[in-house]
Design a protein around this motif. Sequence first.
Motif, PDB file in Angstrom:
ATOM      1  N   SER A 145       0.718  -1.059   0.072  1.00  6.61           N
ATOM      2  CA  SER A 145      -0.089  -0.046  -0.032  1.00  6.61           C
ATOM      3  C   SER A 145       0.760   1.367  -0.016  1.00  6.61           C
ATOM      4  N   SER A 146       0.265   2.270  -0.068  1.00  4.03           N
ATOM      5  CA  SER A 146       0.846   3.691  -0.349  1.00  4.03           C
ATOM      6  C   SER A 146       1.728   3.945   0.862  1.00  4.03           C
ATOM      7  N   ARG A 147       1.023   3.637   2.112  1.00  2.89           N
ATOM      8  CA  ARG A 147       1.660   3.851   3.327  1.00  2.89           C
ATOM      9  C   ARG A 147       2.800   2.875   3.696  1.00  2.89           C
ATOM     10  N   THR A 148       2.922   1.830   3.390  1.00  2.66           N
ATOM     11  CA  THR A 148       4.010   1.060   3.440  1.00  2.66           C
ATOM     12  C   THR A 148       5.072   1.384   2.462  1.00  2.66           C
ATOM     13  N   VAL A 149       4.889   1.847   1.146  1.00  2.95           N
ATOM     14  CA  VAL A 149       5.934   2.225   0.279  1.00  2.95           C
ATOM     15  C   VAL A 149       6.471   3.367   0.782  1.00  2.95           C
ATOM     16  N   ILE A 150       5.737   4.374   1.442  1.00  3.80           N
ATOM     17  CA  ILE A 150       6.368   5.652   2.038  1.00  3.80           C
ATOM     18  C   ILE A 150       7.375   5.073   2.892  1.00  3.80           C
ATOM     19  N   VAL A 151       7.030   4.315   4.012  1.00  9.57           N
ATOM     20  CA  VAL A 151       7.813   3.793   5.070  1.00  9.57           C
ATOM     21  C   VAL A 151       9.032   3.144   4.757  1.00  9.57           C
ATOM     22  N   ILE A 152       8.853   2.514   3.351  1.00  5.60           N
ATOM     23  CA  ILE A 152      10.114   1.551   2.865  1.00  5.60           C
ATOM     24  C   ILE A 152      10.921   2.739   2.170  1.00  5.60           C
ATOM     25  N   ILE A 153      10.523   3.681   1.679  1.00  9.26           N
ATOM     26  CA  ILE A 153      11.385   4.794   0.916  1.00  9.26           C
ATOM     27  C   ILE A 153      12.111   5.452   2.179  1.00  9.26           C
ATOM     28  N   ALA A 154      11.369   5.841   3.188  1.00  9.20           N
ATOM     29  CA  ALA A 154      12.042   6.494   4.358  1.00  9.20           C
ATOM     30  C   ALA A 154      12.982   5.770   5.010  1.00  9.20           C
ATOM     31  N   VAL A 155      12.965   4.386   5.130  1.00 15.07           N
ATOM     32  CA  VAL A 155      13.877   3.516   5.513  1.00 15.07           C
ATOM     33  C   VAL A 155      15.004   3.440   4.710  1.00 15.07           C
ATOM     34  N   THR A 156      14.835   3.249   3.413  1.00 10.29           N
ATOM     35  CA  THR A 156      15.966   3.330   2.564  1.00 10.29           C
ATOM     36  C   THR A 156      17.062   4.367   2.485  1.00 10.29           C
ATOM     37  N   PHE A 157      16.190   5.821   2.855  1.00 10.58           N
ATOM     38  CA  PHE A 157      17.083   6.958   2.814  1.00 10.58           C
ATOM     39  C   PHE A 157      17.684   6.940   3.979  1.00 10.58           C
ATOM     40  N   GLY A 158      17.161   6.435   5.020  1.00 13.97           N
ATOM     41  CA  GLY A 158      17.809   6.314   6.341  1.00 13.97           C
ATOM     42  C   GLY A 158      19.094   5.456   6.347  1.00 13.97           C
ATOM     43  N   ILE A 159      18.807   4.066   5.717  1.00 15.67           N
ATOM     44  CA  ILE A 159      19.987   3.426   5.670  1.00 15.67           C
ATOM     45  C   ILE A 159      21.123   4.074   4.892  1.00 15.67           C
ATOM     46  N   PHE A 160      20.777   4.523   3.748  1.00 17.69           N
ATOM     47  CA  PHE A 160      21.733   5.182   2.832  1.00 17.69           C
ATOM     48  C   PHE A 160      22.447   6.088   3.567  1.00 17.69           C
ATOM     49  N   ALA A 161      21.665   7.166   4.379  1.00 16.84           N
ATOM     50  CA  ALA A 161      22.448   8.116   5.115  1.00 16.84           C
ATOM     51  C   ALA A 161      23.403   7.634   5.967  1.00 16.84           C
ATOM     52  N   LEU A 162      23.058   6.685   6.847  1.00 15.63           N
ATOM     53  CA  LEU A 162      23.760   5.894   7.959  1.00 15.63           C
ATOM     54  C   LEU A 162      25.072   5.375   7.435  1.00 15.63           C
ATOM     55  N   ILE A 163      24.947   4.770   6.150  1.00 16.57           N
ATOM     56  CA  ILE A 163      26.204   4.083   5.466  1.00 16.57           C
ATOM     57  C   ILE A 163      27.028   5.448   5.125  1.00 16.57           C
ATOM     58  N   GLY A 164      26.502   6.429   4.663  1.00 20.30           N
ATOM     59  CA  GLY A 164      27.193   7.526   4.021  1.00 20.30           C
ATOM     60  C   GLY A 164      28.009   7.923   5.179  1.00 20.30           C
ATOM     61  N   SER A 165      27.110   8.187   6.356  1.00 20.18           N
ATOM     62  CA  SER A 165      27.954   8.723   7.351  1.00 20.18           C
ATOM     63  C   SER A 165      28.950   8.114   8.096  1.00 20.18           C
ATOM     64  N   GLY A 166      28.852   6.758   7.866  1.00 18.48           N
ATOM     65  CA  GLY A 166      29.755   5.837   8.264  1.00 18.48           C
ATOM     66  C   GLY A 166      31.166   6.095   7.367  1.00 18.48           C
ATOM     67  N   PHE A 167      30.833   5.988   6.202  1.00 15.95           N
ATOM     68  CA  PHE A 167      32.180   6.152   5.356  1.00 15.95           C
ATOM     69  C   PHE A 167      32.881   7.674   5.636  1.00 15.95           C
ATOM     70  N   ILE A 168      31.789   8.715   5.877  1.00 16.16           N
ATOM     71  CA  ILE A 168      32.338  10.019   6.132  1.00 16.16           C
ATOM     72  C   ILE A 168      33.344   9.927   7.263  1.00 16.16           C
ATOM     73  N   SER A 169      32.804   9.314   8.389  1.00 20.44           N
ATOM     74  CA  SER A 169      33.618   9.321   9.781  1.00 20.44           C
ATOM     75  C   SER A 169      34.473   8.386   9.477  1.00 20.44           C
ATOM     76  N   ASN A 170      34.762   7.498   8.600  1.00 21.46           N
ATOM     77  CA  ASN A 170      35.899   6.479   8.635  1.00 21.46           C
ATOM     78  C   ASN A 170      35.618   5.227   9.428  1.00 21.46           C
ATOM     79  N   ALA A 171      34.038   5.328   9.972  1.00 23.93           N
ATOM     80  CA  ALA A 171      33.728   4.098  10.603  1.00 23.93           C
ATOM     81  C   ALA A 171      33.458   2.985   9.756  1.00 23.93           C
ATOM     82  N   LEU A 172      33.305   3.172   8.604  1.00 30.22           N
ATOM     83  CA  LEU A 172      33.245   2.299   7.483  1.00 30.22           C
ATOM     84  C   LEU A 172      34.373   2.173   6.315  1.00 30.22           C
ATOM     85  N   VAL A 173      35.151   1.263   6.102  1.00 25.71           N
ATOM     86  CA  VAL A 173      36.213   1.301   4.991  1.00 25.71           C
ATOM     87  C   VAL A 173      35.767   0.285   3.963  1.00 25.71           C
TER      88      VAL A 173
END
Length: 569
Positions: A145-173
């Motif tokens: 449903s539309s609500r579920t898709v919105i949640v999935i998109i929000a989670v996707t952006f959240g994961i992308f931002a988290l991994i991105g911040s990990g590389f920026i802070s050198n927590a991820l290599v």
Amino acid sequence: MSNNKLAKSVASPTVSYKEHKNEAAVSKQQSAMPWLGQQKQQITDHFLNLLWRDLGLLTLFAVPLSLSRALHSGWISLYTVHLIIGTIVVVTALLRAQLSVALKGFIAVAVMASLGIFGLVNFGLAANGPIWMLSACVIASFVYSSRTVIVIIAVTFGIFALIGSGFISNALVAKMALDEYMQTTGAWLNFLLTSTLLVFIVGRAIKTRQMLIYAVAQHHYRQWLDDLPLALEVVDLEQQSHYRNRAAEQLFGHDNQIDAPLQLTARLLKLPLEAPLLRDELPAMQALKGLTVELPAIRLQTATTDRVVRCWGWPGYDEKGRVQYGITVFEDISAQVELDRMKNEFVANVSHELRTPLTAIRGVVGLMLGGALGDLPKPVEQMTRVCQQNTDRLLFLVNDLLDMQKIEQGKLEINSQPCAAQQLLQDIQQNMQAYAQNFGVQVVLNNQAPHAVINVDPQRFQQILANLLSNAVKFSPKGNNVVLRASTQVHQLVIEVQDTGCGIPDAFKERIFQPFSQADGSDNKARVGTGLGLSISKKLVLQMGGQLSFSSEVGIGTTFELRFPLLES
């Protein structure tokens, strides 16, 4: 189901009856909503099946390419994930026809998300992680449903931002030097394959979204057309039934298992003669020729029904203006016809019962005025003449009603024969002169075709002219003339009845030949009639092969024109 077949079933502006043969005929509310849900699920299932087929093929190339990178980077956990996911993809692709839409959709979203997350964690933006995660969101939009898709998109952006911040802070290599990674053939081939897959997913997603929109439009058409009380059938160029609604199946007494047009399975008869309609005369066949037809009344006979219907047919065109369909509508008028029959029978019986005593009364009154009882006192004579005039009016009314019933039932006999027009015109002028004098009007004959001969029923011809002249006399001012003119034009005898009366209002002209039609106005009350004369005259003229028309201008007068073919001149 092939992609073209599915697109055809949803893209049509009306519902193809062939695509839904196995749907049960249930109530309106119960049948409308499940159909839309089934169509949406069918479209989504088709989209997912194509997706899994492509993923299975891609896996056969992508997994070996991914594992080949171990030669440069060594074995890392990502390759284990690729191997596990590749196995899941291949198994799911092989079993896709047996799996439910929900399960196939969930596995697809999970696979895309897993590939995206592990790719980003291990290689950052150098991997195909964003492509896989974007694909997961696109697929989710068709499964949830539309609500579920919105949640999935929000989670996707959240994961992308988290991994991105990990590389920026050198927590991820990154698991390997990105310069070396970018120099491997496998990395570029892998990116090319996944990018191509994304293009296919987005393209199919757009097409599938269009199909869903068409399905909703179809759902609306189903409610408008399937529940229409009129029987509707659409026939294609192959002379097969493209669509028909429930009313059509009920009217013709057939279910939706028959491909042939319903009107070919029934016996259709023209009324009132009940002559069979030939195949080329059927409304659908006429419509396929580009013609628009209307049959006011035909008898429809099947193994289980015998009804009278009104029918229309008109062509349906494609975007290039070519005829593609014959659209036909049938209206069951059996009840109306039965009521008309009962009314006609009642009017005919009452008219016959009235005519006998009226004829007797008229005869007695005529004897009294003729002196059979001696000279009548003046007051008695005046009252007797009033009685005679009203008896004549009633007899005219009764005779008009009887003529109208005979015409409608096709029982009026016309005995046409060659007649000299001059004698007919002179007789009617003399017969109407006394009537006209009562209104202070003269009937003037202007015959410019003294040798014209026409093929008419002399009695009915006199009746037509009597109706036209009586109307002209009634509506002409006192002291004026009504002109009865005859001339020849292009092998036709043209007879005109011209008055100088008040004219016919524009609003009344369209219905002047309809039964019981009379123009409104207080000035007309003194000249009231049955409203049947012109209608009867029109029908009699047509039955004798002639034409009746008129021209009129308010305040100047009216001219009625009769045309009959000349036999000799």
